[in-house]
Design a protein around this motif. Structure first.
Motif, PDB file in Angstrom:
ATOM      1  N   VAL A  83      11.505  -3.507   6.894  1.00  0.00           N
ATOM      2  CA  VAL A  83      10.784  -2.241   7.037  1.00  0.00           C
ATOM      3  C   VAL A  83      11.206  -1.459   8.276  1.00  0.00           C
ATOM      4  O   VAL A  83      10.578  -0.450   8.612  1.00  0.00           O
ATOM      5  N   GLY A  84      12.241  -1.888   8.964  1.00  0.00           N
ATOM      6  CA  GLY A  84      12.724  -1.116  10.103  1.00  0.00           C
ATOM      7  C   GLY A  84      13.048   0.307   9.684  1.00  0.00           C
ATOM      8  O   GLY A  84      13.794   0.528   8.726  1.00  0.00           O
ATOM      9  N   GLY A  85      12.489   1.283  10.372  1.00  0.00           N
ATOM     10  CA  GLY A  85      12.725   2.686  10.047  1.00  0.00           C
ATOM     11  C   GLY A  85      11.729   3.283   9.079  1.00  0.00           C
ATOM     12  O   GLY A  85      11.731   4.501   8.859  1.00  0.00           O
ATOM     13  N   TYR A  86      10.861   2.445   8.470  1.00  0.00           N
ATOM     14  CA  TYR A  86       9.808   2.986   7.606  1.00  0.00           C
ATOM     15  C   TYR A  86       8.782   3.720   8.465  1.00  0.00           C
ATOM     16  O   TYR A  86       8.550   3.355   9.630  1.00  0.00           O
ATOM     17  N   GLY A  87       8.142   4.713   7.877  1.00  0.00           N
ATOM     18  CA  GLY A  87       7.123   5.467   8.587  1.00  0.00           C
ATOM     19  C   GLY A  87       5.735   5.190   8.059  1.00  0.00           C
ATOM     20  O   GLY A  87       5.533   4.965   6.860  1.00  0.00           O
ATOM     21  N   ALA A  92       0.497  13.572   5.958  1.00  0.00           N
ATOM     22  CA  ALA A  92       1.625  13.667   5.027  1.00  0.00           C
ATOM     23  C   ALA A  92       2.676  14.661   5.492  1.00  0.00           C
ATOM     24  O   ALA A  92       3.829  14.580   5.066  1.00  0.00           O
ATOM     25  N   ASP A  93       2.302  15.601   6.352  1.00  0.00           N
ATOM     26  CA  ASP A  93       3.281  16.542   6.890  1.00  0.00           C
ATOM     27  C   ASP A  93       4.100  15.943   8.023  1.00  0.00           C
ATOM     28  O   ASP A  93       5.078  16.531   8.472  1.00  0.00           O
ATOM     29  N   GLU A  94       3.683  14.781   8.508  1.00  0.00           N
ATOM     30  CA  GLU A  94       4.406  14.077   9.575  1.00  0.00           C
ATOM     31  C   GLU A  94       4.528  12.598   9.187  1.00  0.00           C
ATOM     32  O   GLU A  94       3.909  11.727   9.795  1.00  0.00           O
ATOM     33  N   PRO A  95       5.324  12.303   8.150  1.00  0.00           N
ATOM     34  CA  PRO A  95       5.352  10.940   7.593  1.00  0.00           C
ATOM     35  C   PRO A  95       5.900   9.879   8.529  1.00  0.00           C
ATOM     36  O   PRO A  95       5.616   8.696   8.355  1.00  0.00           O
ATOM     37  N   GLU A 138      -9.234   9.916   6.318  1.00  0.00           N
ATOM     38  CA  GLU A 138      -7.894  10.442   6.517  1.00  0.00           C
ATOM     39  C   GLU A 138      -6.963   9.832   5.480  1.00  0.00           C
ATOM     40  O   GLU A 138      -7.140   8.689   5.082  1.00  0.00           O
ATOM     41  N   GLU A 139      -5.969  10.607   5.051  1.00  0.00           N
ATOM     42  CA  GLU A 139      -4.953  10.036   4.182  1.00  0.00           C
ATOM     43  C   GLU A 139      -4.059   9.106   5.002  1.00  0.00           C
ATOM     44  O   GLU A 139      -3.879   9.296   6.204  1.00  0.00           O
ATOM     45  N   ILE A 140      -3.526   8.088   4.360  1.00  0.00           N
ATOM     46  CA  ILE A 140      -2.560   7.189   4.976  1.00  0.00           C
ATOM     47  C   ILE A 140      -1.316   7.203   4.092  1.00  0.00           C
ATOM     48  O   ILE A 140      -1.410   7.036   2.872  1.00  0.00           O
ATOM     49  N   VAL A 141      -0.156   7.380   4.715  1.00  0.00           N
ATOM     50  CA  VAL A 141       1.094   7.551   3.980  1.00  0.00           C
ATOM     51  C   VAL A 141       2.129   6.550   4.484  1.00  0.00           C
ATOM     52  O   VAL A 141       2.334   6.407   5.694  1.00  0.00           O
ATOM     53  N   LEU A 142       2.775   5.854   3.551  1.00  0.00           N
ATOM     54  CA  LEU A 142       3.869   4.935   3.854  1.00  0.00           C
ATOM     55  C   LEU A 142       5.151   5.525   3.282  1.00  0.00           C
ATOM     56  O   LEU A 142       5.208   5.858   2.094  1.00  0.00           O
ATOM     57  N   THR A 143       6.182   5.657   4.117  1.00  0.00           N
ATOM     58  CA  THR A 143       7.413   6.356   3.739  1.00  0.00           C
ATOM     59  C   THR A 143       8.623   5.508   4.080  1.00  0.00           C
ATOM     60  O   THR A 143       8.666   4.875   5.144  1.00  0.00           O
ATOM     61  N   ASP A 144       9.630   5.482   3.194  1.00  0.00           N
ATOM     62  CA  ASP A 144      10.840   4.708   3.480  1.00  0.00           C
ATOM     63  C   ASP A 144      11.777   5.524   4.376  1.00  0.00           C
ATOM     64  O   ASP A 144      11.548   6.716   4.612  1.00  0.00           O
ATOM     65  N   PRO A 145      12.819   4.915   4.928  1.00  0.00           N
ATOM     66  CA  PRO A 145      13.689   5.615   5.881  1.00  0.00           C
ATOM     67  C   PRO A 145      14.370   6.860   5.304  1.00  0.00           C
ATOM     68  O   PRO A 145      14.786   7.737   6.062  1.00  0.00           O
TER      69      PRO A 145
END
Length: 271
Positions: A83-87, A92-95, A138-145
């Motif tokens: 998960v290195g680099g995942y956000g 959601a505007d700042e993942p 609050e929304e929670i967002v998981l984003t890949d690199p």
């Protein structure tokens, strides 16, 4: 913003269709006990947000002895995910508000990340985001690199020491947990939900003698139990049947009880 693939979501028994953005969906739904909100991509890449808590008062402490908010990720796949680099973000505007260090989450592993604002990213030890979660939701967002949204939750208001998670683990439906399970399985059976809180007809304040207070419950099959001495009501407290006269200074606390449900939150008023 990455769009979720065409996919069905369930909201209070109604199926919501076709590629809604996480932000637009999150702002359109209110807090409910059961909610499915997870794009298909979460399971294709093995990671899912499995449980979270926005008001941790005594459930689990961090290494400093504090009780911060937390987010639990589950690797639903059969192999480890680096998960290195995942956000991870509450916006959601700042993942990439907070970025994972170069670590791996093993297959079947439940990994708790404290949303404490302490911003700690050790290769070993407890992880802490640089943001906290508002208990109002609050929304929670998981984003890949590559900037693809892996998973996300909509804002849900949470009480103290109550978490919000999936049943079964990595599954489609979300429930409130009054016995949270950070870092562990959520189980296969939905937890009991609380009865609706009672409604007192008058706000706290001073009233003329012989003023009557009524207490109702949105669920007509629930019983309201109350105390007049400031004590927390229990299943042996007086059952409300008739309006209460406000003839002296009094502290009234009430809670709803229904078979098959947990007691409601306690509502308190001073007269």
């Amino acid at each position: 913003m990455h769009m979720a693939k065409e996919h069905g979501y369930f909201y209070q028994g109604v199926r919501i269709h076709k590629g809604l953005q996480i932000r637009s969906l999150s702002r359109s739904l209110s807090a409910v006990a059961i909610l499915f909100f997870s794009p298909l991509t979460a399971f294709s890449q093995g990671l899912a947000i499995n449980e979270l808590m926005a008001a941790n008062s005594s459930t689990v402490a961090d290494e400093d002895g504090d009780y911060p908010d937390w987010i639990e990720l589950l690797n639903t796949g059969r192999s480890e995910v680096h998960v290195g680099g995942y956000g991870l973000s509450d916006d959601a505007d700042e993942p990439f508000k907070w970025i994972f260090p170069d670590i791996a989450i093993q297959a079947g592993e439940f990994r708790v990340i404290f949303a404490s604002g302490k911003n700690r990213t050790p290769l070993e030890g407890r992880l802490h985001t640089n943001f906290c979660i508002r208990s109002a939701g609050e929304e929670i967002v998981l984003t890949d690199p590559e900037g693809r949204m892996i998973d996300g939750t909509q804002p849900v208001e949470m009480e103290s020491d109550v978490s919000y998670g999936r049943i079964p683990d990595g599954g489609d439906e979300w429930f409130f947990f009054y016995q949270p399970t950070p870092g562990e399985r959520n189980g296969d059976e939905p937890p009991h939900q609380p009865a609706p809180a009672p409604v007192l007809s008058l706000p706290s304040g001073f009233y003329r003698p012989n003023t009557l207070l009524t207490i109702t419950c949105p669920d007509s099959s629930a019983r309201v139990r109350f105390t007049t001495d400031g004590a927390i009501p229990s299943d042996t407290s007086d059952i409300y049947t008739d309006p209460l006269p406000l003839d002296s200074v009094i502290v009234i606390r009430a809670a709803s009880y229904r078979e098959g449900m947990m007691p409601s939150r306690v509502v308190s008023r001073t007269y």
